[in-house]
Design a protein around this motif. Sequence first.
Motif, short mmCIF file in Angstrom:
data_model
loop_
_atom_site.label_atom_id
_atom_site.label_comp_id
_atom_site.label_asym_id
_atom_site.label_seq_id
_atom_site.Cartn_x
_atom_site.Cartn_y
_atom_site.Cartn_z
N ALA A 127 -1.35 -2.60 -1.31
CA ALA A 127 -0.41 -0.91 -1.02
C ALA A 127 -1.28 0.14 -0.72
CB ALA A 127 1.23 -1.10 -1.74
N ASP A 128 -1.72 0.17 -2.68
CA ASP A 128 -2.81 1.49 -2.54
C ASP A 128 -3.63 1.17 -1.54
OD1 ASP A 128 -1.45 1.37 -4.71
OD2 ASP A 128 -2.95 1.35 -6.40
N ARG A 129 -4.28 0.42 -0.53
CA ARG A 129 -5.09 0.84 0.24
C ARG A 129 -4.89 0.92 1.80
NH1 ARG A 129 -9.33 -3.95 -0.89
NH2 ARG A 129 -9.64 -4.35 -3.67
N VAL A 130 -3.72 0.44 1.20
CA VAL A 130 -2.38 1.19 3.56
C VAL A 130 -2.19 2.28 2.80
CG1 VAL A 130 -0.63 0.33 4.36
CG2 VAL A 130 -1.99 -1.53 3.58
N ARG A 131 -1.29 2.67 1.44
CA ARG A 131 -1.32 4.32 1.39
C ARG A 131 -3.02 5.14 1.54
NH1 ARG A 131 -1.24 5.23 -4.98
NH2 ARG A 131 -3.61 4.87 -4.22
N ASP A 132 -3.79 4.66 1.78
CA ASP A 132 -4.56 5.34 1.30
C ASP A 132 -4.65 6.32 2.69
OD1 ASP A 132 -4.89 6.15 -1.11
OD2 ASP A 132 -6.02 4.89 -1.47
N GLU A 133 -5.63 4.24 3.58
CA GLU A 133 -5.46 4.47 5.33
C GLU A 133 -4.52 5.11 6.08
OE1 GLU A 133 -6.54 0.74 8.37
OE2 GLU A 133 -6.29 0.15 5.83
N LEU A 134 -3.23 4.86 6.00
CA LEU A 134 -2.52 5.63 6.65
C LEU A 134 -1.90 6.87 6.02
CD1 LEU A 134 -0.33 2.55 7.02
CD2 LEU A 134 -1.86 3.87 8.42
N GLY A 135 -2.18 7.36 5.00
CA GLY A 135 -1.78 8.94 4.61
C GLY A 135 -0.45 8.71 4.17
N ILE A 136 -0.17 7.93 3.67
CA ILE A 136 1.42 7.87 2.86
C ILE A 136 1.65 8.69 1.88
CG2 ILE A 136 3.00 6.17 2.15
CD1 ILE A 136 1.78 4.12 4.26
N ASP A 137 3.28 9.22 1.89
CA ASP A 137 3.47 10.20 0.99
C ASP A 137 3.80 9.22 -0.54
OD1 ASP A 137 3.00 12.39 2.63
OD2 ASP A 137 4.44 11.30 3.55
N TYR A 138 4.78 8.13 -0.47
CA TYR A 138 5.06 7.40 -1.71
C TYR A 138 5.08 5.57 -1.42
CZ TYR A 138 7.40 12.17 -1.16
OH TYR A 138 7.85 13.72 -1.87
N ILE A 139 5.14 5.82 -3.20
CA ILE A 139 4.40 4.03 -2.56
C ILE A 139 5.38 3.49 -3.67
CG2 ILE A 139 2.52 4.03 -4.13
CD1 ILE A 139 1.39 2.11 -3.07
N ARG A 140 6.26 2.05 -4.01
CA ARG A 140 6.03 1.46 -5.01
C ARG A 140 5.92 -0.26 -4.20
NH1 ARG A 140 11.48 3.40 -8.41
NH2 ARG A 140 9.57 5.15 -8.87
N ALA A 141 5.28 -0.58 -5.50
CA ALA A 141 4.51 -2.60 -5.57
C ALA A 141 4.76 -2.57 -6.99
CB ALA A 141 4.03 -2.17 -4.31
N ASN A 142 4.95 -3.65 -7.07
CA ASN A 142 4.22 -4.67 -8.10
C ASN A 142 2.67 -4.62 -8.59
OD1 ASN A 142 7.07 -5.42 -8.06
ND2 ASN A 142 6.51 -6.67 -6.39
N VAL A 143 2.19 -4.86 -10.05
CA VAL A 143 1.09 -4.74 -10.39
C VAL A 143 0.78 -6.25 -10.98
CG1 VAL A 143 -0.51 -3.81 -11.91
CG2 VAL A 143 1.55 -2.40 -11.04
N LEU A 144 -0.23 -6.38 -10.34
CA LEU A 144 -0.51 -8.22 -10.60
C LEU A 144 -1.24 -8.01 -11.82
CD1 LEU A 144 -2.37 -9.29 -7.35
CD2 LEU A 144 -0.22 -10.22 -8.56
N ASP A 145 -1.41 -8.66 -13.07
CA ASP A 145 -1.93 -8.45 -13.98
C ASP A 145 -2.91 -8.98 -14.08
OD1 ASP A 145 -2.44 -7.86 -17.31
OD2 ASP A 145 -1.61 -9.92 -17.50
N ILE A 146 -4.42 -9.03 -14.54
CA ILE A 146 -5.72 -8.70 -13.84
C ILE A 146 -5.84 -9.20 -15.48
CG2 ILE A 146 -8.31 -8.50 -12.94
CD1 ILE A 146 -6.41 -7.62 -11.28
N ASP A 147 -6.80 -9.96 -15.80
CA ASP A 147 -7.34 -10.12 -17.52
C ASP A 147 -9.14 -10.76 -16.89
OD1 ASP A 147 -8.35 -10.07 -20.09
OD2 ASP A 147 -7.62 -12.32 -19.99
N GLY A 148 -10.27 -11.17 -17.75
CA GLY A 148 -11.51 -10.53 -17.24
C GLY A 148 -12.20 -11.42 -15.57
N GLY A 149 -11.71 -10.34 -14.87
CA GLY A 149 -11.52 -10.32 -13.35
C GLY A 149 -10.54 -11.10 -12.23
N GLN A 150 -9.71 -12.29 -13.53
CA GLN A 150 -9.04 -13.12 -12.93
C GLN A 150 -7.59 -12.52 -13.12
OE1 GLN A 150 -10.16 -17.02 -14.61
NE2 GLN A 150 -11.97 -17.12 -13.57
N LEU A 151 -6.31 -13.45 -12.31
CA LEU A 151 -5.08 -13.10 -12.25
C LEU A 151 -5.06 -13.45 -13.61
CD1 LEU A 151 -3.86 -12.84 -8.69
CD2 LEU A 151 -4.66 -10.95 -10.14
N THR A 152 -3.35 -13.46 -14.30
CA THR A 152 -2.96 -14.16 -14.93
C THR A 152 -2.26 -15.04 -14.70
OG1 THR A 152 -1.91 -12.59 -15.99
CG2 THR A 152 -4.03 -12.67 -16.98
N GLY A 153 -2.09 -14.76 -13.44
CA GLY A 153 -0.44 -15.56 -13.18
C GLY A 153 1.17 -14.38 -13.90
#
Length: 236
Positions: A127-153
């Motif tokens: 979503a952050d990348r789509v926001r930057d690509e389109l010039g979106i003003d506001y965003i709300r989305a979920n954050v994936l937990d990452i540890d050591g370059g991998q998703l923790t689930g």
Amino acid sequence: MTPTEISPGLVVNTALPALKLGNFKLIAFDMDSTLINIECVDEIADAAGRKAEVAAITEATMRGEIADFKESLRRRVALLKGVTVASMDDVYHQRLKLNPGAAELVHACKEAGMKVLLVSGGFTFFADRVRDELGIDYIRANVLDIDGGQLTGKLVDQPWGDICDGEEKRKTLLETCSKLGISPQQAIAVGDGANDLPMMGVAGLSVAYHAKPKVREQAMVAINTGGLDRLLELMA
């Protein structure tokens, strides 16, 4: 009112006044399968060899057959454990594309002086990348937990809460309207899944884009063929 096909694939389900973009001050978009062509969680799952399993849960959730979006998302994210950030980068660069007409509609809205909100049950990684690509003003989305370059689930709690579900989408649209000093009647909400219905229900204009049957039926306008910019066909 009986649904009326204004032109092929463009259906109006309710009597509408003459519409002008300038009468609206905010447009809120769902991301996955609305602004973009994929369900990101399904494509990430492909890297874990679990796409079919995850996609089945996603489909049932978007159709409204699984009512608890938060539990559904936790189940799907748990199946992503071990997927690397590099694999998610591949999803972004190789599979994710803006849906037809997305850039054109966002541009037209911004030209009309509107603000743009992206509110997603998906992930900030995309979503952050789509926001930057389109010039979106506001965003709300979920954050994936990452540890050591991998998703923790797991997902990361945020100041506003744990998961952006349908109720959070509704709340975010209303909060954004309040911040802008406008009425929800001056907002447009665009989505495709059952978790978009709460925000669509409080907006002045609700638009279903290539949506699930339940959403097509309840939205004021349904775009069933063509791009997002077909909404502009209804604007004077």
